[in-house]
Design an enzyme around this catalytic site. Structure first.
Site, mmCIF file in Angstrom:
data_model
loop_
_atom_site.group_PDB
_atom_site.id
_atom_site.type_symbol
_atom_site.label_atom_id
_atom_site.label_comp_id
_atom_site.label_asym_id
_atom_site.label_seq_id
_atom_site.Cartn_x
_atom_site.Cartn_y
_atom_site.Cartn_z
ATOM 1 N N CYS A 59 -5.243 -2.181 2.740
ATOM 2 C CA CYS A 59 -4.818 -1.369 3.883
ATOM 3 C C CYS A 59 -4.539 0.047 3.379
ATOM 4 C CB CYS A 59 -3.612 -1.987 4.600
ATOM 5 S SG CYS A 59 -2.113 -2.073 3.616
ATOM 6 N N ASN A 109 -0.589 -0.368 1.342
ATOM 7 C CA ASN A 109 -0.275 -1.560 0.532
ATOM 8 C C ASN A 109 1.232 -1.851 0.481
ATOM 9 O OD1 ASN A 109 -0.654 -2.672 -2.946
ATOM 10 N ND2 ASN A 109 -1.039 -3.839 -1.099
ATOM 11 N N ASP A 126 -1.490 -0.654 12.653
ATOM 12 C CA ASP A 126 -0.595 -0.401 11.527
ATOM 13 C C ASP A 126 0.859 -0.459 11.988
ATOM 14 O OD1 ASP A 126 0.695 0.416 9.282
ATOM 15 O OD2 ASP A 126 -0.761 1.996 8.815
ATOM 16 N N CYS A 178 2.652 -2.778 3.894
ATOM 17 C CA CYS A 178 2.844 -3.580 5.123
ATOM 18 C C CYS A 178 1.758 -4.645 5.274
ATOM 19 C CB CYS A 178 2.868 -2.691 6.373
ATOM 20 S SG CYS A 178 4.209 -1.479 6.419
ATOM 21 N N ARG A 179 0.587 -4.263 5.825
ATOM 22 C CA ARG A 179 -0.402 -5.266 6.217
ATOM 23 C C ARG A 179 -1.048 -6.016 5.063
ATOM 24 N NH1 ARG A 179 -3.802 -1.155 9.550
ATOM 25 N NH2 ARG A 179 -2.963 0.065 7.806
ATOM 26 N N SER A 180 -1.546 -5.293 4.047
ATOM 27 C CA SER A 180 -2.283 -6.020 3.002
ATOM 28 C C SER A 180 -1.378 -6.921 2.155
ATOM 29 C CB SER A 180 -3.151 -5.088 2.143
ATOM 30 O OG SER A 180 -2.390 -4.151 1.439
HETATM 31 P P1 4NP Z 1 0.094 -0.256 5.598
HETATM 32 O O1 4NP Z 1 1.087 0.732 6.380
HETATM 33 O O2 4NP Z 1 -1.210 0.489 5.469
HETATM 34 O O3 4NP Z 1 -0.026 -1.441 6.497
HETATM 35 O O4 4NP Z 1 0.756 -0.562 4.271
HETATM 36 C C1 4NP Z 1 1.346 2.060 5.934
HETATM 37 C C2 4NP Z 1 2.389 2.290 5.074
HETATM 38 C C3 4NP Z 1 2.650 3.591 4.652
HETATM 39 C C4 4NP Z 1 1.875 4.620 5.095
HETATM 40 C C5 4NP Z 1 0.825 4.381 5.955
HETATM 41 C C6 4NP Z 1 0.548 3.089 6.371
HETATM 42 N N1 4NP Z 1 2.131 5.951 4.682
HETATM 43 O O5 4NP Z 1 1.445 6.869 5.149
HETATM 44 O O6 4NP Z 1 3.003 6.158 3.855
#
Ligand code: 4NP
Length: 152
Positions: A8, A11, A123, A13-15
């Site tokens: 994702c 890394n 997200d 939240c989702r992945s």
């Molecule tokens: P993820 O969510 O892609 O599901 O881990 C996010 C976590 C942090 C950020 C973006 C998406 N960020 O921009 O910091």
């Protein structure tokens, strides 16, 4: 051994949720020796950071065991050879993965393209909807595991 990397943007939240949900499904089917499962980020924004606390809370609530010391790590070019399946959460992840390497061996997929209702996983960093993220990821991982175990 089937080697999977969930990917994702951050890394955190989702992945990582997908990594530990998939490990849980695999454990319940007594298939731990058949799988190697990790997760990575397309960005380096969250490099070294742990799983986002609301994502941890959701995993705990659902009884999913996870590695409390898991740290965000960016996907790198050499990872293409390390894994058999590189699974993004949404189209934007797939685009970013394809910027990094050419998918010459058909390893790159979007998780919910394995389901009956292909779509992105929103997200939760932005939506704050960790219930929906969990349900979507569980749906995707269930279909993915079904697909992968057909030939074991
Ligand atoms: P993820 O969510 O892609 O599901 O881990 C996010 C976590 C942090 C950020 C973006 C998406 N960020 O921009 O910091």
């Amino acid at each position: 051994m089937i080697k999977i990397c969930f990917v994702c943007l951050g890394n955190i939240c989702r992945s990582p949720m997908a990594e530990f949900i998939m490990k849980d499904l695999v454990t319940k089917k007594n298939l731990t020796n058949e799988f190697f499962i990790e997760s990575r980020a397309t960005s380096n924004e969250e490099n070294g950071n742990g799983i986002y606390p609301p994502a941890q809370k959701k995993l705990l609530e659902k009884g999913i065991t996870f590695d409390h010391s898991k740290k965000s790590t960016q996907l790198k070019k050499s990872d293409y050879d390390k894994y058999d399946y590189i699974i993004g959460m949404e189209k934007a992840n797939i685009r970013n993965i394809n910027f990094l390497f050419e998918d010459s061996n058909d390893k790159v997929y979007r998780l919910l393209d394995f389901s009956n209702n292909p779509r992105d996983i929103s997200d939760p960093w932005y939506t704050n909807d960790f219930d929906k993220a969990y349900d979507d990821i569980l749906e995707g991982c269930t279909f993915l595991l079904d697909f992968l175990t057909k030939n074991i």
